[in-house]
Design an enzyme around this catalytic site. Sequence first.
Site, PDB file in Angstrom:
ATOM      1  N   HIS A  34     -18.881  15.702 -39.778  1.00  0.00           N
ATOM      2  CA  HIS A  34     -20.112  15.474 -40.808  1.00  0.00           C
ATOM      3  C   HIS A  34     -21.281  15.279 -39.960  1.00  0.00           C
ATOM      4  O   HIS A  34     -21.268  15.422 -38.500  1.00  0.00           O
ATOM      5  CB  HIS A  34     -19.791  14.357 -41.824  1.00  0.00           C
ATOM      6  CG  HIS A  34     -19.271  12.978 -41.049  1.00  0.00           C
ATOM      7  ND1 HIS A  34     -20.249  12.362 -40.384  1.00  0.00           N
ATOM      8  CD2 HIS A  34     -18.465  12.177 -41.206  1.00  0.00           C
ATOM      9  CE1 HIS A  34     -19.948  11.228 -39.842  1.00  0.00           C
ATOM     10  NE2 HIS A  34     -18.547  11.031 -40.584  1.00  0.00           N
TER      11      HIS A  34
ATOM     12  N   HIS B 201     -21.254  12.873 -36.817  1.00  0.00           N
ATOM     13  CA  HIS B 201     -20.664  13.395 -35.844  1.00  0.00           C
ATOM     14  C   HIS B 201     -21.836  14.293 -34.957  1.00  0.00           C
ATOM     15  O   HIS B 201     -21.675  14.387 -33.820  1.00  0.00           O
ATOM     16  CB  HIS B 201     -19.386  14.068 -35.757  1.00  0.00           C
ATOM     17  CG  HIS B 201     -18.408  13.290 -36.528  1.00  0.00           C
ATOM     18  ND1 HIS B 201     -17.736  13.715 -37.780  1.00  0.00           N
ATOM     19  CD2 HIS B 201     -17.910  11.873 -36.262  1.00  0.00           C
ATOM     20  CE1 HIS B 201     -17.027  12.843 -38.230  1.00  0.00           C
ATOM     21  NE2 HIS B 201     -17.085  11.688 -37.279  1.00  0.00           N
TER      22      HIS B 201
ATOM     23  N   CYS C 209      -6.597  -3.260 -38.877  1.00  0.00           N
ATOM     24  CA  CYS C 209      -7.361  -2.190 -39.493  1.00  0.00           C
ATOM     25  C   CYS C 209      -7.034  -0.803 -38.917  1.00  0.00           C
ATOM     26  O   CYS C 209      -7.333  -0.259 -37.963  1.00  0.00           O
ATOM     27  CB  CYS C 209      -8.952  -2.092 -39.524  1.00  0.00           C
ATOM     28  SG  CYS C 209      -9.624  -0.799 -40.523  1.00  0.00           S
TER      29      CYS C 209
ATOM     30  N   CYS D 130      -9.868   1.622 -38.139  1.00  0.00           N
ATOM     31  CA  CYS D 130     -10.709   1.167 -36.764  1.00  0.00           C
ATOM     32  C   CYS D 130      -9.622   1.203 -35.685  1.00  0.00           C
ATOM     33  O   CYS D 130      -9.972   1.150 -34.675  1.00  0.00           O
ATOM     34  CB  CYS D 130     -11.451  -0.330 -37.011  1.00  0.00           C
ATOM     35  SG  CYS D 130     -12.661  -0.098 -38.169  1.00  0.00           S
TER      36      CYS D 130
ATOM     37  N   CYS E 234     -12.785  -5.709 -43.811  1.00  0.00           N
ATOM     38  CA  CYS E 234     -13.295  -4.719 -42.271  1.00  0.00           C
ATOM     39  C   CYS E 234     -14.754  -4.240 -42.657  1.00  0.00           C
ATOM     40  O   CYS E 234     -14.998  -3.852 -43.656  1.00  0.00           O
ATOM     41  CB  CYS E 234     -12.319  -3.645 -42.331  1.00  0.00           C
ATOM     42  SG  CYS E 234     -13.022  -2.485 -41.202  1.00  0.00           S
TER      43      CYS E 234
ATOM     44  N   HIS F 183     -14.653  -0.340 -43.156  1.00  0.00           N
ATOM     45  CA  HIS F 183     -14.168   0.362 -44.055  1.00  0.00           C
ATOM     46  C   HIS F 183     -14.101  -0.401 -45.407  1.00  0.00           C
ATOM     47  O   HIS F 183     -13.628   0.043 -46.319  1.00  0.00           O
ATOM     48  CB  HIS F 183     -12.741   0.691 -43.463  1.00  0.00           C
ATOM     49  CG  HIS F 183     -12.529   1.506 -42.569  1.00  0.00           C
ATOM     50  ND1 HIS F 183     -12.452   1.003 -41.199  1.00  0.00           N
ATOM     51  CD2 HIS F 183     -12.726   2.961 -42.398  1.00  0.00           C
ATOM     52  CE1 HIS F 183     -12.706   2.320 -40.495  1.00  0.00           C
ATOM     53  NE2 HIS F 183     -12.715   3.378 -41.178  1.00  0.00           N
TER      54      HIS F 183
ATOM     55  N   LYS G 224     -23.250   3.882 -46.683  1.00  0.00           N
ATOM     56  CA  LYS G 224     -22.603   4.690 -45.817  1.00  0.00           C
ATOM     57  C   LYS G 224     -22.100   6.028 -46.550  1.00  0.00           C
ATOM     58  O   LYS G 224     -21.863   5.979 -47.750  1.00  0.00           O
ATOM     59  CB  LYS G 224     -21.269   4.087 -45.208  1.00  0.00           C
ATOM     60  CG  LYS G 224     -21.418   3.152 -44.146  1.00  0.00           C
ATOM     61  CD  LYS G 224     -20.082   2.603 -43.905  1.00  0.00           C
ATOM     62  CE  LYS G 224     -20.376   1.737 -42.421  1.00  0.00           C
ATOM     63  NZ  LYS G 224     -19.129   1.163 -41.979  1.00  0.00           N
TER      64      LYS G 224
ATOM     65  N   LYS H 218     -15.783   9.884 -48.466  1.00  0.00           N
ATOM     66  CA  LYS H 218     -15.401  10.953 -49.122  1.00  0.00           C
ATOM     67  C   LYS H 218     -15.203  10.566 -50.527  1.00  0.00           C
ATOM     68  O   LYS H 218     -15.327  11.163 -51.770  1.00  0.00           O
ATOM     69  CB  LYS H 218     -14.026  11.033 -48.815  1.00  0.00           C
ATOM     70  CG  LYS H 218     -13.736  12.293 -47.684  1.00  0.00           C
ATOM     71  CD  LYS H 218     -12.308  12.806 -47.546  1.00  0.00           C
ATOM     72  CE  LYS H 218     -11.674  12.953 -46.343  1.00  0.00           C
ATOM     73  NZ  LYS H 218     -10.454  12.785 -46.067  1.00  0.00           N
TER      74      LYS H 218
END
Length: 644
Positions: A32, A35, A140, A143, A157, A160, A307, A310
């Site tokens: 995405h 990255h 997690c 991670c 977390c 996440h 953030k 999905k």
Amino acid sequence: MIEEQLEQSKSTQTKPIYYATTPIFYVNAEPHIGHAYTTTLVDVAARFHRLRGDDTYFLTGTDEHGEKIQKAADAAGLTPQAYTDQVSGKFRATWDSLDISYDEFIRTTEERHQEVVNDVLQRVYDNGDIIFGEYGGLYCVGCERYYTEKELVDGRCPQHDIVLEYRSEENYFFRMEKYRPWLRELLEDNPELIRPERYRNEVLGILREPIGDLSISRPRARVPWGIPLPWDENHVTYVWFDALINYYSALKSHGTEGHYWPHVEHFIAKDILKPHGVFWPTMLKSAGLPLYQHLNVHGYWLVDGGKMSKSKGNVVRPLDLKDKYGNDAFRYYLLRDMSFGLDASFSEVGLAERINSDLANDLGNLLNRTLGMLGKYRQGRVPEAGDLEPIDAALRDAFVTLPDRLTVMVDNLQFDRAIESVLEAVRKANKYIAETQPWALAKDEANAKRLDTVLYTCLEALRCASILLSPIIPNKAEELRAQLGLGGAFTLDDAKAWGLTPAGTATKLGAPLFPRVDLAALNESLEVKEAVIEHKPEVTIDDFARLEFRVAEILKAEAHPKADKLLVLTVKLGGEERTIVSGIKKWYDPSALAGKKVIIVANLKPVKLRGIESQGMILAAEDAEGNLSISALDRDIASGSEVR
Ligand code: MSP
């Protein structure tokens, strides 16, 4: 300080070495924009260093072991190897199509990597830094690490936003705590080691309290997808211990570690600061390997103020943007609109505005105006310049001083400022045209030499811009050079010299480098998209399995006696008949529906709609204007059949 660095860079005699890395990305998600940002950033840095003539090496790759990947492969119904082959291939293909000039792509499942992991583990073990013990803590899987209570945000977390599970296991531990005082001192003494400063401070904050020992293994019985420990094959190496070593193993596998390793520059985002700022230096220290030059930490691209995820349905895919706007424009936006170290908000409108203002207006216009005038007044051939007047010399100086200034900015990670300073010079060139008024000079033959000089000055400005922008917009820079009639290789030093375009060169005015984006049309299409995409939560396969979809044959359809928009349908579901009330009246004539087979949700709780009980729901597609189309089956299939 800038002067000092300038002096230093001038006095360097030997060819400097530059080795830059991106994180190796997990293969449980497709590439995405986040990255793509790190990878493009490192690409720009690497291209800039190559332009300077540095001995440059650029590494990227994929992180393929561990519990998270094993689970993703299970969910995809593939073996971990087949699954990682597939997704790793997608990363590589994406980087290829984004013109990422990596020298090497490493995968942690490669044997050459595993050998080096074994070697490093053995060194740490032989150094007495591995102990066996039991550990319990909050883990997690996203991670792939334990969190301390203090690191959690509202008990969840921080990456996440999920409640973590408590785990306790017998593992091997790396004696990380032992190295805490050493690392603290190192960071105190080397303020630039982790940069920008906010991230150094964050790591120093972590090091102020005990960091504990690091669990570096997982029982193979539970997590088989990993590298077995060299001294105990019932355990596999913890994924972070395995992954971090990629930066070294890639070199070691072809014997260049002595050459490049001492110069390594890591680029990461803030999400993986602790593994790179705490685990990695202590691991290297224990293994007797030199530390990185810098850990360069950037912020996050945020989408819709938060953030990407999905489940929110707002993941931005780099290839979509490339297809829509061209790769060079996309790269330019990424580098120009984020200040290194800080978060930035992605906006497609922002991207389009950036294209229009900087690339189409400032740079594109300079090229078109210059070549347009050259065509009109000099048959498209580069004239010989006469003596420079102060206004010409000022523009020359604005460009030829840029290479050294950019070098310092890139070394200090100020990519946005570096780009802005090139654009400032480009704007100066546009202003120069307005001030020198070549069209007025062209009116009088007596000014012919002056016109030559003015046109030549503009051409040189463009030539320098093409060099300075080439790391960011490599393809468009080539196109620009082709229009200027220039070819062949060039270096950063060529942008320090004025007058390198040979007189007599034939220029070739071509299509606009960056077509303008129609902002009104873009805004409209984005509004429509917003309306269509409702952000729905992600569901698991179990959630899906709770719904029963079946094929139903419509036996008859009639208007609902008490509602304008509804039809009452009698459908056959295998041996059973049901009544379904549906809002499709506007699009279907009841008499044409009998005999059609459609898909229905068969296990919805019945509801009364205007007095008639509906025992199911017909699936229909709905477009942005609210038009409905019932699902049609393209083959005859028995009513009652299940749909999955
Ligand atoms: N596999 C580990 C890294 C191991 S390195 C030895 C990992 N992988 S990851 O796929 O989750 O990639 C994290 C990295 O992706 C970030 O550090 C950053 O480089 C990039 N980004 C992911 N999301 C991002 C944004 N939203 N914005 C900017 N960069 C982001 O962690």
